[in-house]
Write a protein that holds these residues in place. Sequence first.
Motif, PDB file in Angstrom:
ATOM      1  N   ARG A  27      41.972  34.187  26.193  1.00 44.46           N
ATOM      2  CA  ARG A  27      42.231  35.453  26.890  1.00 44.46           C
ATOM      3  C   ARG A  27      43.697  35.631  27.257  1.00 44.46           C
ATOM      4  NH1 ARG A  27      37.178  35.626  31.198  1.00 44.46           N
ATOM      5  NH2 ARG A  27      35.511  35.740  29.650  1.00 44.46           N
ATOM      6  N   GLU A  28      44.414  34.543  27.446  1.00 42.18           N
ATOM      7  CA  GLU A  28      45.835  34.645  27.808  1.00 42.18           C
ATOM      8  C   GLU A  28      46.620  35.246  26.660  1.00 42.18           C
ATOM      9  OE1 GLU A  28      48.542  34.848  30.401  1.00 42.18           O
ATOM     10  OE2 GLU A  28      47.019  33.415  31.051  1.00 42.18           O
ATOM     11  N   ALA A  29      46.378  34.755  25.460  1.00 39.81           N
ATOM     12  CA  ALA A  29      47.142  35.204  24.298  1.00 39.81           C
ATOM     13  C   ALA A  29      46.631  36.523  23.732  1.00 39.81           C
ATOM     14  CB  ALA A  29      47.107  34.124  23.215  1.00 39.81           C
ATOM     15  N   ASP A  30      45.342  36.818  23.908  1.00 36.84           N
ATOM     16  CA  ASP A  30      44.746  38.008  23.310  1.00 36.84           C
ATOM     17  C   ASP A  30      44.109  38.884  24.386  1.00 36.84           C
ATOM     18  OD1 ASP A  30      43.464  39.937  21.852  1.00 36.84           O
ATOM     19  OD2 ASP A  30      42.306  38.546  20.602  1.00 36.84           O
ATOM     20  N   PRO A  31      44.808  39.935  24.822  1.00 39.85           N
ATOM     21  CA  PRO A  31      44.273  40.805  25.878  1.00 39.85           C
ATOM     22  C   PRO A  31      42.935  41.448  25.541  1.00 39.85           C
ATOM     23  CG  PRO A  31      46.612  41.224  25.523  1.00 39.85           C
ATOM     24  CD  PRO A  31      46.155  40.304  24.416  1.00 39.85           C
ATOM     25  N   THR A  32      42.625  41.588  24.256  1.00 47.69           N
ATOM     26  CA  THR A  32      41.344  42.223  23.890  1.00 47.69           C
ATOM     27  C   THR A  32      40.156  41.347  24.245  1.00 47.69           C
ATOM     28  OG1 THR A  32      41.337  41.321  21.629  1.00 47.69           O
ATOM     29  CG2 THR A  32      42.464  43.439  21.977  1.00 47.69           C
ATOM     30  N   LYS A  33      40.394  40.060  24.496  1.00 43.67           N
ATOM     31  CA  LYS A  33      39.305  39.147  24.872  1.00 43.67           C
ATOM     32  C   LYS A  33      39.036  39.142  26.378  1.00 43.67           C
ATOM     33  CE  LYS A  33      39.855  35.972  20.982  1.00 43.67           C
ATOM     34  NZ  LYS A  33      40.066  34.571  20.572  1.00 43.67           N
ATOM     35  N   ARG A  34      39.870  39.853  27.146  1.00 42.55           N
ATOM     36  CA  ARG A  34      39.703  39.877  28.600  1.00 42.55           C
ATOM     37  C   ARG A  34      38.651  40.910  28.987  1.00 42.55           C
ATOM     38  NH1 ARG A  34      46.209  40.312  29.594  1.00 42.55           N
ATOM     39  NH2 ARG A  34      46.726  38.488  28.291  1.00 42.55           N
ATOM     40  N   PRO A  35      37.627  40.516  29.752  1.00 36.78           N
ATOM     41  CA  PRO A  35      36.618  41.484  30.178  1.00 36.78           C
ATOM     42  C   PRO A  35      37.241  42.584  31.042  1.00 36.78           C
ATOM     43  CG  PRO A  35      35.909  39.238  30.630  1.00 36.78           C
ATOM     44  CD  PRO A  35      37.350  39.170  30.233  1.00 36.78           C
ATOM     45  N   GLU A  36      36.655  43.760  30.977  1.00 32.77           N
ATOM     46  CA  GLU A  36      37.137  44.866  31.798  1.00 32.77           C
ATOM     47  C   GLU A  36      37.075  44.473  33.277  1.00 32.77           C
ATOM     48  OE1 GLU A  36      36.132  49.575  32.699  1.00 32.77           O
ATOM     49  OE2 GLU A  36      35.171  48.528  31.016  1.00 32.77           O
ATOM     50  N   GLY A  37      38.124  44.776  33.989  1.00 27.77           N
ATOM     51  CA  GLY A  37      38.170  44.468  35.411  1.00 27.77           C
ATOM     52  C   GLY A  37      38.619  43.052  35.737  1.00 27.77           C
ATOM     53  N   SER A  38      38.969  42.269  34.704  1.00 27.20           N
ATOM     54  CA  SER A  38      39.383  40.882  34.964  1.00 27.20           C
ATOM     55  C   SER A  38      40.819  40.847  35.469  1.00 27.20           C
ATOM     56  CB  SER A  38      39.244  40.027  33.699  1.00 27.20           C
ATOM     57  OG  SER A  38      40.116  40.491  32.679  1.00 27.20           O
ATOM     58  N   ARG A  39      41.119  39.815  36.237  1.00 28.78           N
ATOM     59  CA  ARG A  39      42.464  39.556  36.741  1.00 28.78           C
ATOM     60  C   ARG A  39      42.823  38.119  36.413  1.00 28.78           C
ATOM     61  NH1 ARG A  39      42.059  41.161  43.038  1.00 28.78           N
ATOM     62  NH2 ARG A  39      43.968  39.938  43.096  1.00 28.78           N
TER      63      ARG A  39
END
Length: 197
Positions: free
Chosen positions: A165-177
């Motif tokens: 998730r750090e390298a690929d923003p598309t893998k971050r769930p909506e609303g994640s911090r």
Amino acid sequence: MDAEQDLTSISNPERIRALAHPVRLALLDHLESVEDATATQCAEAVGESVASCSFHLHSLAKYGFIEPAPRRGRERPWRSAMRGGMDVRPSQEVGSHRAVAELASMQVLRQAERVRNYLATYTNEPEEWAQAATITSSTFWATAEELAELSKHLQTVAHEWYAGREADPTKRPEGSRRAHLFAVANPEPLTHEGDER
């Protein structure tokens, strides 16, 4: 864990000592949070001069912690070579235990400051985020093997959540911090007689 997320094991005292500098640790943190950055961009992010950042970036590169990123015209950006994280452990080399202790002490101070900064804004947190965070401690009896198992478990859990998730923003769930985990699992110090108090 994916192979690309495996921790890089570091035990060589010279490499460990190369990390034990507050500016270098700040630079590593920044480069792990962006795709790449120039010395000028790093200087803005960590509050140091460009000359100082350039010197420390070259030192980090010398020991393999960062690497040159593809050039952007005349710009020479750097990127982290440690995207999966590091596992710093002592070896039997002379000075390794002392180097690990010095680096770990510096990291404890850095993490304590980070937590203090978070707590200074804690009253502004939405309730769901305030309830999700924790500062906890435990005391228990364990063998060396059990403590090692706990240490490995904490690393594994953190990397399962990392999952690129750090390298690929598309893998971050909506609303994640971005979140932080700082855990210390250590035995009580031994007395001179070799027994624990």
